[in-house]
Design a protein around this motif. Sequence first.
Motif, PDB file in Angstrom:
ATOM      1  N   THR A   1      42.772   4.325 -19.584  1.00  8.03           N
ATOM      2  CA  THR A   1      42.265   3.081 -20.154  1.00  8.03           C
ATOM      3  C   THR A   1      43.354   2.033 -19.964  1.00  8.03           C
ATOM      4  OG1 THR A   1      41.025   4.330 -21.801  1.00  8.03           O
ATOM      5  CG2 THR A   1      41.332   1.978 -22.214  1.00  8.03           C
TER       6      THR A   1
ATOM      7  N   TRP B   1      38.878   8.445  -9.946  1.00  5.79           N
ATOM      8  CA  TRP B   1      38.302   7.365 -10.737  1.00  5.79           C
ATOM      9  C   TRP B   1      38.574   6.055 -10.019  1.00  5.79           C
ATOM     10  CZ3 TRP B   1      35.194   8.184 -14.741  1.00  5.79           C
ATOM     11  CH2 TRP B   1      35.267   9.418 -15.391  1.00  5.79           C
ATOM     12  N   HIS B   2      37.596   5.176 -10.038  1.00  3.56           N
ATOM     13  CA  HIS B   2      37.763   3.829  -9.497  1.00  3.56           C
ATOM     14  C   HIS B   2      37.707   2.879 -10.688  1.00  3.56           C
ATOM     15  CE1 HIS B   2      35.946   0.298  -6.942  1.00  3.56           C
ATOM     16  NE2 HIS B   2      37.118   0.010  -7.437  1.00  3.56           N
ATOM     17  N   TYR B   3      38.854   2.293 -11.005  1.00  5.98           N
ATOM     18  CA  TYR B   3      38.962   1.334 -12.108  1.00  5.98           C
ATOM     19  C   TYR B   3      38.970  -0.066 -11.508  1.00  5.98           C
ATOM     20  CZ  TYR B   3      40.666   5.494 -14.500  1.00  5.98           C
ATOM     21  OH  TYR B   3      40.786   6.754 -15.031  1.00  5.98           O
TER      22      TYR B   3
ATOM     23  N   ILE C   1      34.110   0.954 -14.348  1.00  6.23           N
ATOM     24  CA  ILE C   1      34.793   2.204 -14.029  1.00  6.23           C
ATOM     25  C   ILE C   1      33.735   3.140 -13.464  1.00  6.23           C
ATOM     26  CG2 ILE C   1      36.093   4.188 -14.912  1.00  6.23           C
ATOM     27  CD1 ILE C   1      37.079   2.366 -17.190  1.00  6.23           C
ATOM     28  N   GLU C   2      34.046   3.754 -12.327  1.00  8.41           N
ATOM     29  CA  GLU C   2      33.128   4.712 -11.719  1.00  8.41           C
ATOM     30  C   GLU C   2      33.934   5.775 -10.986  1.00  8.41           C
ATOM     31  OE1 GLU C   2      30.687   2.340  -9.122  1.00  8.41           O
ATOM     32  OE2 GLU C   2      32.196   2.271  -7.552  1.00  8.41           O
TER      33      GLU C   2
ATOM     34  N   ASP D   1      42.011  10.231 -15.977  1.00  7.88           N
ATOM     35  CA  ASP D   1      41.202   9.321 -16.793  1.00  7.88           C
ATOM     36  C   ASP D   1      42.149   8.397 -17.554  1.00  7.88           C
ATOM     37  OD1 ASP D   1      39.197   8.152 -18.260  1.00  7.88           O
ATOM     38  OD2 ASP D   1      38.903   9.863 -19.585  1.00  7.88           O
TER      39      ASP D   1
ATOM     40  N   SER E   1      41.453  -3.091  -7.985  1.00  5.21           N
ATOM     41  CA  SER E   1      40.880  -1.756  -8.064  1.00  5.21           C
ATOM     42  C   SER E   1      42.035  -0.773  -8.059  1.00  5.21           C
ATOM     43  CB  SER E   1      39.967  -1.466  -6.872  1.00  5.21           C
ATOM     44  OG  SER E   1      38.769  -2.184  -6.978  1.00  5.21           O
TER      45      SER E   1
ATOM     46  N   LYS F   1      38.271  -5.128 -18.204  1.00  3.59           N
ATOM     47  CA  LYS F   1      37.511  -4.163 -17.420  1.00  3.59           C
ATOM     48  C   LYS F   1      36.271  -4.824 -16.818  1.00  3.59           C
ATOM     49  CE  LYS F   1      35.149  -1.183 -19.613  1.00  3.59           C
ATOM     50  NZ  LYS F   1      34.696  -0.091 -20.455  1.00  3.59           N
TER      51      LYS F   1
ATOM     52  N   TYR G   1      39.342  -3.964 -12.547  1.00  4.91           N
ATOM     53  CA  TYR G   1      39.766  -4.835 -13.637  1.00  4.91           C
ATOM     54  C   TYR G   1      40.060  -6.226 -13.108  1.00  4.91           C
ATOM     55  CZ  TYR G   1      40.266  -1.168 -17.159  1.00  4.91           C
ATOM     56  OH  TYR G   1      40.011  -0.186 -18.085  1.00  4.91           O
TER      57      TYR G   1
END
Length: 180
Positions: free
Chosen positions: A90, A119-121, A112-113, A88, A82, A109, A123
């Motif tokens: 990618t 942002w919480h990514y 994403i939230e 933002d 995380s 991915k 992966y």
Amino acid sequence: MANSQIKMACKARHLFIVSLLFIASTINGQNISKYYNSSLQGNGTLYFIFPQNGFNNNKINGKLTYDITYLTTNDSAILNFSYYEKLDRTIDSVAFISGNQRFSSSAKKIFIETKKNKWHYRYSTSLLFKELNVFFSATDDAKIILYTQQGTVELNIKTKIWKKQTSVTKKILTLIKYNQ
């Protein structure tokens, strides 16, 4: 009947080895059992190393947390992570650097939230088990680099935190090797 005897023998072997390692870790003064969980599966033993943190980018206030899942019949471990940041992004891939060793892998991915104002990514990536061992065996400070379409993000960890993480994770990885 023979199948149930084999299962019982495997469970007994696993309990015996875990007991020996518990005793050894107690002698060494470090109880690693609170840092991972294992489960006997039909096709091997599944190990889950609980989430660890400490990799940060103070310039952009980015933070990374990771956990590791490994099934003993595979040659690769899954590292889920995380990453939290205001921008933002990618994420394409990730690199693990420790000492003069560098291991890269594509990132997939999960979701994403948003979490508060960040942002919480979430992966997932895969590393060979032997690469994971090398990464956590290095005594030099480590870093993780996220490659994103918006540029690279370098995440560093404090020496004291890294030494504790490598100490615990090396013992868990050694336990896994003994049980293969």
